[in-house]
Scaffold this motif. Structure first.
Motif, PDB file in Angstrom:
ATOM      1  N   LYS A 288       5.316  -6.464   0.725  1.00  0.00           N
ATOM      2  CA  LYS A 288       3.737  -6.717   1.061  1.00  0.00           C
ATOM      3  C   LYS A 288       3.040  -5.405   0.272  1.00  0.00           C
ATOM      4  O   LYS A 288       2.942  -4.404   0.768  1.00  0.00           O
ATOM      5  N   ILE A 289       2.801  -5.802  -0.994  1.00  0.00           N
ATOM      6  CA  ILE A 289       1.903  -4.646  -1.665  1.00  0.00           C
ATOM      7  C   ILE A 289       0.611  -4.046  -0.811  1.00  0.00           C
ATOM      8  O   ILE A 289       0.420  -2.928  -1.193  1.00  0.00           O
ATOM      9  N   ARG A 290       0.119  -5.111  -0.268  1.00  0.00           N
ATOM     10  CA  ARG A 290      -1.093  -4.626   0.613  1.00  0.00           C
ATOM     11  C   ARG A 290      -0.793  -3.760   1.682  1.00  0.00           C
ATOM     12  O   ARG A 290      -1.957  -2.872   2.077  1.00  0.00           O
ATOM     13  N   GLU A 291       0.487  -3.356   2.336  1.00  0.00           N
ATOM     14  CA  GLU A 291       0.593  -2.413   2.941  1.00  0.00           C
ATOM     15  C   GLU A 291       0.934  -1.240   2.465  1.00  0.00           C
ATOM     16  O   GLU A 291       0.849  -0.034   3.231  1.00  0.00           O
ATOM     17  N   ILE A 292       1.254  -1.125   1.059  1.00  0.00           N
ATOM     18  CA  ILE A 292       1.575   0.000   0.307  1.00  0.00           C
ATOM     19  C   ILE A 292       0.352   0.800   0.013  1.00  0.00           C
ATOM     20  O   ILE A 292       0.270   2.081   0.132  1.00  0.00           O
ATOM     21  N   LEU A 293      -0.853  -0.097  -0.401  1.00  0.00           N
ATOM     22  CA  LEU A 293      -2.242   0.720  -1.050  1.00  0.00           C
ATOM     23  C   LEU A 293      -2.324   1.554  -0.243  1.00  0.00           C
ATOM     24  O   LEU A 293      -2.980   2.831  -0.547  1.00  0.00           O
ATOM     25  N   PRO A 294      -2.673   1.676   1.242  1.00  0.00           N
ATOM     26  CA  PRO A 294      -3.311   2.795   1.948  1.00  0.00           C
ATOM     27  C   PRO A 294      -2.487   3.878   2.223  1.00  0.00           C
ATOM     28  O   PRO A 294      -2.683   4.786   2.531  1.00  0.00           O
ATOM     29  N   LEU A 295      -0.876   3.869   1.813  1.00  0.00           N
ATOM     30  CA  LEU A 295      -0.260   4.813   1.659  1.00  0.00           C
ATOM     31  C   LEU A 295      -0.574   5.781   0.725  1.00  0.00           C
ATOM     32  O   LEU A 295      -0.115   7.029   0.542  1.00  0.00           O
ATOM     33  N   ILE A 296      -1.157   5.442  -0.296  1.00  0.00           N
ATOM     34  CA  ILE A 296      -1.409   6.125  -1.627  1.00  0.00           C
ATOM     35  C   ILE A 296      -2.810   6.477  -1.844  1.00  0.00           C
ATOM     36  O   ILE A 296      -3.153   7.766  -2.128  1.00  0.00           O
ATOM     37  N   PHE A 297      -3.647   5.515  -1.494  1.00  0.00           N
ATOM     38  CA  PHE A 297      -5.161   5.668  -1.639  1.00  0.00           C
ATOM     39  C   PHE A 297      -5.828   6.336  -0.363  1.00  0.00           C
ATOM     40  O   PHE A 297      -5.346   6.307   0.760  1.00  0.00           O
ATOM     41  N   ASP A 298      -7.127   6.864  -0.768  1.00  0.00           N
ATOM     42  CA  ASP A 298      -7.810   7.211   0.481  1.00  0.00           C
ATOM     43  C   ASP A 298      -7.872   6.190   1.382  1.00  0.00           C
ATOM     44  O   ASP A 298      -8.056   5.052   1.314  1.00  0.00           O
ATOM     45  N   GLN A 299      -7.902   6.616   2.824  1.00  0.00           N
ATOM     46  CA  GLN A 299      -8.185   5.801   4.020  1.00  0.00           C
ATOM     47  C   GLN A 299      -9.355   4.961   3.901  1.00  0.00           C
ATOM     48  O   GLN A 299     -10.346   5.586   3.689  1.00  0.00           O
TER      49      GLN A 299
END
Length: 518
Positions: A288-299
């Motif tokens: 699930k790519i949308r679960e990965i995005l918050p791990l990289i970008f600002d909260q």
């Protein structure tokens, strides 16, 4: 000697304009679950910041003594206001007067809104709730002649796409030129239940095409959620206004300014342990790519656009250490994340948007290539893929590539300009080549497999042999990939990169060499 009588008359006419189409029509409009145009403006803008232009424009009747006896305001409002403290131009249809049609308007007001945004170099917001075109055929009867159609202010509409952020909200049944005003924008939102969008409405379609459809069936949310005509869907008008505010927060007011950097409380060196295991070892397994995005970008900084069109590709704005960026990523749950005709169009438009407003791009790559098969050939996917790749190559904004897993074929190769500096980092899960090994072996060794007494055993041997050399470390040995990194280091790396990227942006300010189109 005083001008007090004229001032009183001014205020009297302004009060009439505030009443819009009158109490009965306003109540009917509200009963349909819709805000009036003035309520919309008050809800969208910062409190008490709307400055209206042309409130006195409308259709007036006078008696034989020159005294005003009747006045109908123009059904288009224009003015300036502020959103989160930043000045914008706003133009809105008033559906309570002639259903927002142009024959109830003073067309100069709509043109003036486009001109204000253009010449003052301010973001433009269109609140569209009517046809916005020529109005009804009855108008021709009153004029006594027809006319060659001209799209009002379309030279400014096109030019504004190259100069200032343009947001269009579809807030009712919108047809013809009104629909064109919605889609000729950088970001468009359609509100569930109250909004429909079409080239021509049900009566015209029934007469001209023999299709008996309701407004919802012809142009409702269920049609345009994935048609590509609209970027986002909103659950309410208030939701549409909030999406507007968020969209504008990532962009400068015009192409001569830098994107606005915000104070960030999310640590740039944050390392997320989950990143070490988010990519399955089984290459056929999605994630699930949308679960990965918050791990990289600002909260809480991710703002997605166009989720349901070209769903194999995700496009969004986000922030890195407070700096706005554009993000491209594949969604393995939709067509394996491969490039379809729709996702190629989506990439092209999004990259052009980032190029227009100088947003650096982060490309999270897991790209199996262009989707194959007859249905995709019938859509001309290869041409649309080439256009998407051309947009990436033409973009001058800084771009960084994080290879998460697959990079295959023409589509994979086109996810970054391989002839530039090609600043990229690969995770240990990287897997690349002209074709995936599993399918490529079948093609490359077809004759040997056909002639073999035990093709399955031979195929197994070939795959095992290939497996030993497909390691990304073998590629790194040949400097075929510049760096392989611990996935947990991704955020610190991109946060450091974005500072360098923003240091380069001042020399890129101004209109892009290729203007953005809808």
């Amino acid at each position: 000697m005083t001008w007090e009588p004229e001032i009183k008359e001014l205020h009297r006419r302004e009060a009439i304009a505030q009443q819009m189409g009158g109490e009965e029509r306003v109540n009917k409009h509200n009963a349909q679950g819709k805000l009036t145009v003035r309520e919309r403006i008050a809800c969208l803008l910062d409190e008490d910041t709307f400055h209206e232009t042309g409130a006195l424009a409308g259709k007036a009747k006078y008696d034989e003594n020159g005294k005003l006896i009747d006045f109908t305001p123009a059904n288009f409002l224009v003015g300036t206001g502020r959103i989160n403290g930043r000045k914008v131009v706003l133009g809105g249809d008033d559906f309570t007067i002639r259903g927002g049609a142009a024959d109830g308007a003073i067309m100069g007001k709509q043109i003036y809104s486009e001109k204000m945004a253009h010449d003052l170099q301010l973001p433009l917001i269109r609140l569209v709730d009517g046809t916005g075109g020529g109005g009804s055929v009855k108008f021709l009867d009153t004029e006594g002649h027809t006319y060659v159609p001209v799209n009002p202010a379309w030279n400014l509409v096109v030019s504004n796409m190259e100069r200032v952020p343009v947001v269009a909200l579809c807030l009712g049944s919108v047809a013809g030129l009104g629909a064109a005003r919605v889609v000729a924008s950088h970001f468009s939102v359609m509100v569930e239940e109250i909004a429909q969008l079409f080239v021509a409405g049900p009566p015209v379609v029934k007469y001209g095409m023999g299709q008996n459809l309701t407004k919802e069936e012809l142009g409702g949310v269920q049609v345009h959620r994935s048609s590509g005509a609209i970027d986002n869907i909103a659950s309410s008008e208030e939701d549409a206004f909030e999406q507007t505010r968020r969209f504008l927060s990532y962009l400068p007011s015009n192409v001569w300014q830098l994107p606005p950097v915000q104070t960030c409380t999310d640590h740039a060196n944050r390392r997320e342990e989950r990143l070490i295991s988010v990519i399955p070892r089984n290459r056929r397994s999605p994630y699930k790519i949308r679960e990965i995005l918050p791990l990289i970008f600002d909260q809480d900084s991710i703002f997605e656009m166009g989720r349901y069109y070209g769903g194999g590709t995700l496009t969004c704005f986000a922030r890195l250490d407070g700096h706005p960026v554009g993000v491209l990523a594949s969604d393995p749950y939709v067509s394996g994340g491969g490039l379809t005709a729709e996702s190629c169009e989506k990439i092209e438009r999004f990259v052009d948007l980032c190029q227009t407003f100088h947003l650096p791009i982060v490309n999270l790559v897991d790209q199996p290539g262009m989707v194959i098969g007859l249905p995709n050939e019938l859509k001309g996917t290869i041409r649309k893929g080439a256009r998407a790749i051309a947009a990436i190559y033409q973009a001058k904004v800084p771009m960084i590539e994080i290879i998460m897993r697959r990079v295959f074929g023409v589509g994979g190769a086109g996810m970054t300009n391989g002839h530039g500096l090609n600043l990229r980092y690969a995770w240990p899960s990287g897997d690349w080549g002209s074709l995936p090994v599993e399918g490529g072996v079948q093609v490359a060794y077809r004759r040997e497999l056909e002639e073999s007494d035990n093709p399955q055993e031979l195929l197994k041997e070939l795959l095992e042999r290939m497996e030993s050399v497909r390691s990304p470390f073998r590629t790194a040995e040949a400097f075929g990939v510049e760096e392989i990194i611990d996935p947990r280091d991704t955020r610190p790396i991109v946060c450091e990169w974005v500072k360098d990227a923003y240091a380069l942006l001042p020399q890129m300010l101004g209109p892009s060499s290729h203007g953005m189109r809808p």
